[in-house]
Every structure is written in C-alpha cells, then in structure tokens.
Motif scaffolding. Sequence first.
Motif, mmCIF file in Angstrom:
data_model
loop_
_atom_site.group_PDB
_atom_site.id
_atom_site.type_symbol
_atom_site.label_atom_id
_atom_site.label_comp_id
_atom_site.label_asym_id
_atom_site.label_seq_id
_atom_site.Cartn_x
_atom_site.Cartn_y
_atom_site.Cartn_z
ATOM 1 N N ILE A 1 10.045 3.402 31.262
ATOM 2 C CA ILE A 1 9.859 1.976 31.040
ATOM 3 C C ILE A 1 10.629 1.168 32.081
ATOM 4 C CG2 ILE A 1 9.505 2.252 28.555
ATOM 5 C CD1 ILE A 1 12.471 1.289 28.228
ATOM 6 N N LYS A 2 10.260 -0.086 32.198
ATOM 7 C CA LYS A 2 11.069 -1.024 32.963
ATOM 8 C C LYS A 2 12.315 -1.328 32.118
ATOM 9 C CE LYS A 2 6.694 -2.914 34.550
ATOM 10 N NZ LYS A 2 5.698 -4.007 34.360
ATOM 11 N N ALA B 1 5.542 -2.809 29.430
ATOM 12 C CA ALA B 1 6.833 -2.160 29.662
ATOM 13 C C ALA B 1 6.757 -0.806 30.334
ATOM 14 C CB ALA B 1 7.561 -2.000 28.322
ATOM 15 N N VAL B 2 5.687 -0.053 30.069
ATOM 16 C CA VAL B 2 5.602 1.325 30.560
ATOM 17 C C VAL B 2 5.236 1.340 32.037
ATOM 18 C CG1 VAL B 2 4.347 3.507 30.360
ATOM 19 C CG2 VAL B 2 5.042 2.267 28.311
ATOM 20 N N ILE B 3 5.876 2.231 32.777
ATOM 21 C CA ILE B 3 5.600 2.394 34.211
ATOM 22 C C ILE B 3 4.460 3.398 34.360
ATOM 23 C CG2 ILE B 3 6.543 3.169 36.415
ATOM 24 C CD1 ILE B 3 9.311 2.290 35.365
ATOM 25 N N GLY B 4 3.309 2.941 34.835
ATOM 26 C CA GLY B 4 2.169 3.835 35.042
ATOM 27 C C GLY B 4 1.337 4.010 33.786
ATOM 28 N N ASP B 5 0.463 4.988 33.815
ATOM 29 C CA ASP B 5 -0.463 5.276 32.729
ATOM 30 C C ASP B 5 0.274 5.975 31.584
ATOM 31 O OD1 ASP B 5 -2.491 6.050 31.066
ATOM 32 O OD2 ASP B 5 -3.656 7.097 32.578
ATOM 33 N N MET B 6 0.152 5.444 30.385
ATOM 34 C CA MET B 6 0.863 6.013 29.239
ATOM 35 C C MET B 6 0.454 7.456 28.961
ATOM 36 S SD MET B 6 1.357 2.975 26.425
ATOM 37 C CE MET B 6 -0.123 2.024 26.745
ATOM 38 N N LYS B 7 -0.802 7.799 29.229
ATOM 39 C CA LYS B 7 -1.286 9.147 28.900
ATOM 40 C C LYS B 7 -0.528 10.238 29.654
ATOM 41 C CE LYS B 7 -5.972 7.776 27.577
ATOM 42 N NZ LYS B 7 -7.423 7.912 27.886
ATOM 43 N N GLN B 8 -0.004 9.910 30.838
ATOM 44 C CA GLN B 8 0.700 10.922 31.629
ATOM 45 C C GLN B 8 1.983 11.390 30.947
ATOM 46 O OE1 GLN B 8 2.819 9.534 35.267
ATOM 47 N NE2 GLN B 8 2.297 7.463 34.586
ATOM 48 N N TYR B 9 2.485 10.610 30.005
ATOM 49 C CA TYR B 9 3.751 10.929 29.344
ATOM 50 C C TYR B 9 3.567 11.656 28.006
ATOM 51 C CZ TYR B 9 5.487 7.400 32.643
ATOM 52 O OH TYR B 9 5.793 6.686 33.778
ATOM 53 N N MET B 10 2.329 11.895 27.609
ATOM 54 C CA MET B 10 2.064 12.513 26.315
ATOM 55 C C MET B 10 1.961 14.021 26.433
ATOM 56 S SD MET B 10 -0.718 9.865 24.675
ATOM 57 C CE MET B 10 -0.312 8.136 24.408
ATOM 58 N N SER B 11 2.770 14.732 25.684
ATOM 59 C CA SER B 11 2.723 16.192 25.646
ATOM 60 C C SER B 11 2.283 16.611 24.248
ATOM 61 C CB SER B 11 4.097 16.789 25.962
ATOM 62 O OG SER B 11 4.478 16.508 27.299
ATOM 63 N N PHE B 12 1.089 17.216 24.169
ATOM 64 C CA PHE B 12 0.563 17.732 22.906
ATOM 65 C C PHE B 12 0.972 19.193 22.817
ATOM 66 C CE2 PHE B 12 -2.262 14.455 24.595
ATOM 67 C CZ PHE B 12 -2.146 13.495 23.575
#
Length: 210
Positions: free
Chosen positions: A122-123, A195-206
């Motif tokens: 996040i910023k 607030a999130v830097i970049g695409d939120m999906k890149q940070y999701m770990s299933f």
Amino acid sequence: MITQIVKFNIKDEYINQFKALLEDDKQGAKAETGLLEMRLYQDKNTSGVFFAYERFEDQNAVDYHGAQGYTQALLQVLPEISQSAPEVMLLENTAPAPLHESNPKAISPEDDVFILFFIFKIKPSFKDQLIKRFETHVEHTRSQESGNLVFDLYSIENNNDTLVVYEHWRNESALWDIHFNQPYALETAKLLEQAVIGDMKQYMSFVTEI
C-alpha cells in the motif's frame, strides 16, 4: 501472544523434501505447550511457495521452538533448497480469530474450505485509514457472514507499506459471490483501489492446507 507468518519459496526439485521436513516440524511441535497454533499451507498456483501461520504464547515459546532438533533440521537445509530467504512477518494491530480448535464457526462435512492470504503493498499514507476501515469490515464479516470461518487483518511490525488479510471460507462462492457484494466490502474496495500499489490480484495467494 506472538503471531507470525513465514513465507517460503522452495526450488521445484526440493518440494517433496521440504514438505516432509515441515511435517516433521509440525508433529514435533505438538508437544510444545507454548506453541498455540501452527497451520501450514502450499500455494495452489505456485507449488514452491509455502506459508506457515504460527501463534506462540510469548517470545520464550518462539525461542524454544526454534531451538528444537526438528526445527533446526528444517532451518539448516533452507539455504540450499530455497529460491530466496524465508520472509518472516511479525504481525500486529489485530484481534485475531479464536484458535482453530476453539473457533465457534466449526467446519461442516459439506464445506469445501477455501483459504486465502492477501498480503498487499500500500501507499504508506493510507495505512491508518485502511486499518480503521477494516475494523468495521472485519467485525461485519465475522458476525454476519455464515460462510466465513476466519477473517483477520494484520499489519506487520516495522513495516508501513504492507498489510495482511488471512481468510478461511466454507467455499469459494462464500467469498466471490457473497462477501465481495456486501456493502462494507464494497466500501473497503473503493479505499483499496486508491491505496494498493498495482493490481490487487497479484497479492492474492490461494492455498491448500498440508
């Protein structure tokens, strides 16, 4: 209580060896009275990525666990079998869900449990605002959504640009079709977009529990 997440990135040819060492560590740790919870996960999409979610009574319990032979056996081989050094996240600013064994939202036989780590950059200027926003989000998710089993927000010690959401759902639909359409989730999503830097999906770990 001390809560931490450790993220491992293991070379493909050592994945089975690492899983065996993790299992030895988990079995050995069952006798440790100061280790309150240990849950181990493997990423569904990147098989060499693993997460350990651990809750200890205090620092003495952390030190005791680290000194045991089964833990040392794991630590000693990590430099050889890892793509990179383990990432240890000491978690703070949260009201964690009850320990798995005492969680009132028990898993039912028909559940197809869906687990997610959302560890997002996040910023820093948005950190306090996000934590405040998630207070309502977490409370409503836990109290109003029968499809939710665990929903925790964490900040990371000495880190102003990363937050962690740790989630267990009874099934995928409980997350995608129900949770994300709740008014409080939609309100949080608006703030995350800023607030999130970049695409939120890149940070999701299933992940799958092992």
